[in-house]
Enzyme design. Structure first.
Site, short mmCIF file in Angstrom:
data_model
loop_
_atom_site.label_atom_id
_atom_site.label_comp_id
_atom_site.label_asym_id
_atom_site.label_seq_id
_atom_site.Cartn_x
_atom_site.Cartn_y
_atom_site.Cartn_z
N CYS A 73 37.53 -35.55 5.03
CA CYS A 73 36.34 -35.94 5.79
C CYS A 73 35.93 -37.38 5.44
O CYS A 73 35.54 -38.15 6.32
CB CYS A 73 35.15 -35.03 5.48
SG CYS A 73 35.55 -33.29 5.35
N ASP A 74 36.01 -37.73 4.18
CA ASP A 74 35.36 -38.98 3.73
C ASP A 74 36.32 -40.03 3.16
O ASP A 74 35.88 -41.15 2.88
CB ASP A 74 34.31 -38.65 2.65
CG ASP A 74 33.24 -37.71 3.19
OD1 ASP A 74 32.95 -37.82 4.39
OD2 ASP A 74 32.72 -36.88 2.43
N CYS A 127 35.18 -33.48 0.03
CA CYS A 127 36.15 -33.36 1.12
C CYS A 127 36.83 -34.70 1.38
O CYS A 127 36.27 -35.57 2.05
CB CYS A 127 35.46 -32.85 2.38
SG CYS A 127 36.59 -32.72 3.78
#
Ligand code: FAD
Ligand code: NAP
Length: 313
Positions: free
Chosen positions: A139-140, A136
């Site tokens: 997300c990261d 992701c």
């Protein structure tokens, strides 16, 4: 004592399919309960710009999903933050157990559990998952400012992830097992124009390596699928974007599945092999897998459930 909630229609999943089913089932006065699962809003909450949902030239994925949730709630759909852990569809009313301990009973169920990211399944990927290996980018990605990153895959997700990661990374290597991308042409065009992205064709991820203390990625070894040649690529982040598999764990041995685990429905409907159980969205669709088609199937599932319930009455 455990809480029990009875409903005419239980909707499992809170992606575009689940929320659209919620809107239609609520407007049909079926007083649906929708259980959101571990990822409220579904896959679109893991992306940024969505440019192909009708009515929105551009909208952030998480914002679109909040709008869908608000829409379903405003129509009267009861939205519950819980995860279904067990499902008994062998008799009616159907029974579902929530992680919260709540028992749900329902005359009909709309399944909208969507899909989850696939992993390559190699040992070093597992070892560094959460420590440099991710599925992701939204997300990261932020953790890799000024670093070199590798993305694996050749579909829409891989290309979008690669483009998004150029906001942070100094260089993104896109590793694909062929020399042709599956991604839409408009995305390919953006990819090839981006100086920070270097495609690496005919290669697969052989191994992720790094330090043990602290656990962290330092590079990967890529293998040429034609020659077998191994190339070492130093990097701090590895994003696996090789597709998604249907989230069918609740349904194995209970419903007919096909094409690698997608729920089989009667053509042109959302009816599954068990009367009263309807399936929608990415859980049943191995072809289109789009937000708008999932929303369309959520609508169909609610209409199919309404018809089924009126025939029972
Ligand atoms: P999902 O969105 O997968 O939602 C599944 C829901 O089920 C989740 O809420 C989850 O919590 C819930 N759930 C799962 N198991 C349980 C359980 N046991 N109990 C309760 N709930 C459960 N499509 C587009 O059209 N345009 C795009 O720009 C686009 N971008 C994308 C970007 C990325 C990074 C990804 C991964 C996908 C993208 N897609 C895009 C595809 C799109 O997101 C999916 O087609 C769509 O979200 C599928 O909707 P769905 O409702 O079937 O399921
Ligand atoms: P996908 O379209 O299935 O593509 C997966 C990619 O990973 C393919 O290029 C595939 O290679 C590669 N791959 C698969 N297994 C592999 C393995 N074991 N090793 C190496 N490479 C492997 O998946 P996706 O990109 O996640 O997209 C899923 C769905 O969501 C699609 O329908 C897509 O349109 C949709 N989506 C839409 C948008 C958008 O509209 N903007 C954005 C993201 C996703 P091959 O090509 O060789 O098979």
């Amino acid at each position: 004592m455990a809480d029990t909630k009875h409903t005419k229609v239980l909707i499992i999943g809170s992606g575009p399919a689940g929320y659209t089913a919620g809107v239609y089932a609520a407007r049909a006065m079926l007083e649906p309960i929708l259980v959101q699962g571990i990822e409220p809003g579904g896959q679109l909450t893991t992306t940024t710009e969505v440019e192909n949902y009708p009515g929105f030239t551009e909208v952030q994925g998480p914002d679109l999903m909040i709008k869908m949730q608000e829409h379903a709630a405003a129509m009267g759909c009861k939205i519950v933050g819980d995860i279904i852990t067990e499902l008994d569809i062998s008799k009616r009313p159907f029974q579902a157990l929530g992680d919260s301990g709540t028992h749900y009973t329902a005359e009909a169920i709309i399944l909208a559990t969507g899909a989850r990211a696939k992993w390559l399944g190699i040992a070093s990927e597992e070892k560094f998952k959460g420590f440099g290996v991710s599925a992701c980018a939204t997300c990261d990605g932020f953790f890799y400012r000024g670093q070199e990153i590798v993305v694996i895959g050749g579909g829409n997700t891989a290309v979008e992830e690669a483009l998004f990661l150029t906001k942070f990374a100094s260089k993104v290597t896109l590793i694909h097992r062929r020399d042709e991308l599956r991604a839409e042409k408009v995305l390919q065009d953006r990819l090839f124009k981006n100086d920070k992205i270097v495609p690496m064709w005919f290669n697969t991820l052989e191994e992720v390596y790094g330090s043990d203390m602290p656990l962290g990625v330092e590079g990967i070894k890529a293998k040429n699928v034609k020659t077998g040649k191994i190339t070492d690529i130093p990097c701090k982040g590895v994003f696996i974007a090789i597709g998604h598999a249907p989230a069918n764990e609740l349904l194995v041995d209970k419903l007919e599945l096909h094409n690698g685990g997608y729920v089989l429905v009667e053509p042109g409907s959302t009816r599954t092999s068990v009367p009263g159980i309807f399936a929608s969205g990415d859980l049943t669709d191995h072809v289109y897998r789009q937000a708008v088609t999932s929303a369309g199937m959520g609508c169909m599932a609610a209409l199919d459930a309404e018809k089924f319930l009126s025939e029972q009455d």
